[in-house]
Design an enzyme around this catalytic site. Structure first.
Site, mmCIF file in Angstrom:
data_model
loop_
_atom_site.group_PDB
_atom_site.id
_atom_site.type_symbol
_atom_site.label_atom_id
_atom_site.label_comp_id
_atom_site.label_asym_id
_atom_site.label_seq_id
_atom_site.Cartn_x
_atom_site.Cartn_y
_atom_site.Cartn_z
ATOM 1 N N HIS A 92 36.740 36.680 30.457
ATOM 2 C CA HIS A 92 35.798 37.707 30.019
ATOM 3 C C HIS A 92 36.510 38.775 29.188
ATOM 4 C CE1 HIS A 92 32.307 36.324 32.334
ATOM 5 N NE2 HIS A 92 33.201 35.939 33.244
ATOM 6 N N GLU B 231 29.313 29.572 42.229
ATOM 7 C CA GLU B 231 30.380 30.372 42.833
ATOM 8 C C GLU B 231 29.783 31.178 43.985
ATOM 9 O OE1 GLU B 231 33.990 33.438 41.664
ATOM 10 O OE2 GLU B 231 32.004 33.760 40.804
ATOM 11 N N HIS C 165 27.107 30.745 34.153
ATOM 12 C CA HIS C 165 27.771 30.860 35.444
ATOM 13 C C HIS C 165 26.880 30.229 36.516
ATOM 14 C CE1 HIS C 165 30.403 33.600 33.433
ATOM 15 N NE2 HIS C 165 30.978 34.056 34.533
ATOM 16 N N ASP D 261 38.847 37.313 35.157
ATOM 17 C CA ASP D 261 39.057 38.734 34.832
ATOM 18 C C ASP D 261 40.424 39.168 35.337
ATOM 19 O OD1 ASP D 261 36.319 39.648 33.797
ATOM 20 O OD2 ASP D 261 35.771 38.725 35.710
#
Length: 340
Positions: A16, A201, A198, A280
């Site tokens: 990201h 997760e 996404h 990240d």
């Protein structure tokens, strides 16, 4: 004998924009503009995180928003891209697809189109400085209205032959109605863009199915929880959908209790295509090569398996054939070299 993972050629497919920032750069830019950082981003970095509940995710998002706030000038954007490229090159990166939501920067940088132009120009500059080819994945925010996602999908389509290679959907996957973003993904699909939402997760197999059925995902951002459903995993393998697995963030956010619990061996044994990513680094404290190193240590992966992970990341990328093929040949050379 274990070879140096920083010299293993690889593609980085899950990174990201703001989250790629170096911690030292965050501190420097915050000091420049008198921005008071919370202790979790200053003295107590990297922060202790969890997304097990809504409060935990809110804290994670608040830290991310604070980090974004230090990006004030065009020079800051160019610096971020250059440093991200430098860090990936140091970690063996041969291709980078960096994900960004332009609407998060539009107010400060003249709108979503102007900011996209700036990011793409900064990416070209970073490539010229480091030699690392960089492409952009424009991502919508699932906590915003699906009409906003359509606007971003049309923007991505306009740049489909000018550095934007994909369209994504990010933020807390437990929020919003994934299927309602299907029209935005249809716009991106018609433009020939990679579809990379996404999923899998913070939510499990049922949400992965929605990403496949409604959004026609080519790659899944994370997707690691496909390991919980053998039939779903077989479908993913058969369809060639790649999983962008980010081990360090999985553990930091409480998806798994520790790195040995990340089900990478199960995914590989099933034949899944896996591309390890750092997600990240600013918030999780680990960059690209660190993902390979943690999985090597946690699961006692052989160098042959690690080489195949590097190959899979390259094959799952949108890198031009000449970039991909040269890097694949160098993976073979890395594995053939016995090292020290």
């Amino acid at each position: 004998m274990s070879r140096d993972l920083r010299s293993l050629p690889k593609a980085h497919l899950h990174l990201h924009f703001t989250g790629s920032m170096r911690h030292g750069t965050l501190l420097e830019l915050a000091e420049r503009d008198g921005i008071q950082l919370p202790d979790a981003l200053a003295r107590d970095w990297p922060p202790q995180l969890s997304a097990a509940d809504e409060k935990g995710w809110f804290r994670f998002q608040r830290l991310y928003d604070v980090a974004r706030s230090v990006m004030r000038t065009e020079g800051d954007v160019r610096r971020l891209l250059r440093e991200a490229a430098e860090d990936d090159v140091a970690d063996g990166g041969r291709w980078l697809e960096i994900q960004v939501d332009p609407s998060g920067y539009a107010a400060r940088f003249g709108g979503i189109t102007a900011f996209t132009d700036l990011v793409l120009d900064a990416a070209r500059g970073a490539t010229a400085a480091t030699g690392l080819p960089i492409a952009v994945v424009i991502a919508a925010n699932r906590t915003r209205h699906p009409l906003d996602a359509r606007t971003l999908a049309r923007l991505a389509a306009q740049y489909a032959d000018r550095g934007v290679v994909g369209f994504g959907l990010s933020n807390d996957e437990r929020r919003g109605d994934t299927a309602s973003f299907a029209p935005a993904f249809a716009i991106a699909e018609r433009a020939g863009l990679l579809l990379a939402p996404h999923g899998g997760e913070l939510r499990g197999p049922e949400h992965i199915r929605t990403c496949l059925d409604s959004l026609h995902a080519d790659r899944l951002g994370h997707g690691v929880r496909a390991a919980e459903d053998a039939d779903l995993l077989a479908r993913i393998v058969d369809s060639g959908v790649a999983l962008e697995v980010c081990p360090t963030s999985n553990v930091a956010l409480g998806v798994y209790s520790d790195l040995t619990s990340v089900p990478l061996p199960l995914l590989l044994e099933a034949g899944a295509t896996v591309a390890l990513g750092a997600d990240d680094p600013l918030l999780f404290g680990s960059r690209l090569a660190g993902q390979y190193a943690t999985m090597r240590a946690a699961h006692e992966l052989s160098d042959a398996t690690l080489a195949e992970l590097g190959r899979m990341s390259l094959r799952a990328s949108r890198a031009p054939a000449e970039v991909r093929d040269a890097a694949l040949a160098d993976v073979d050379a890395w594995l053939a070299d016995p090292g020290d």
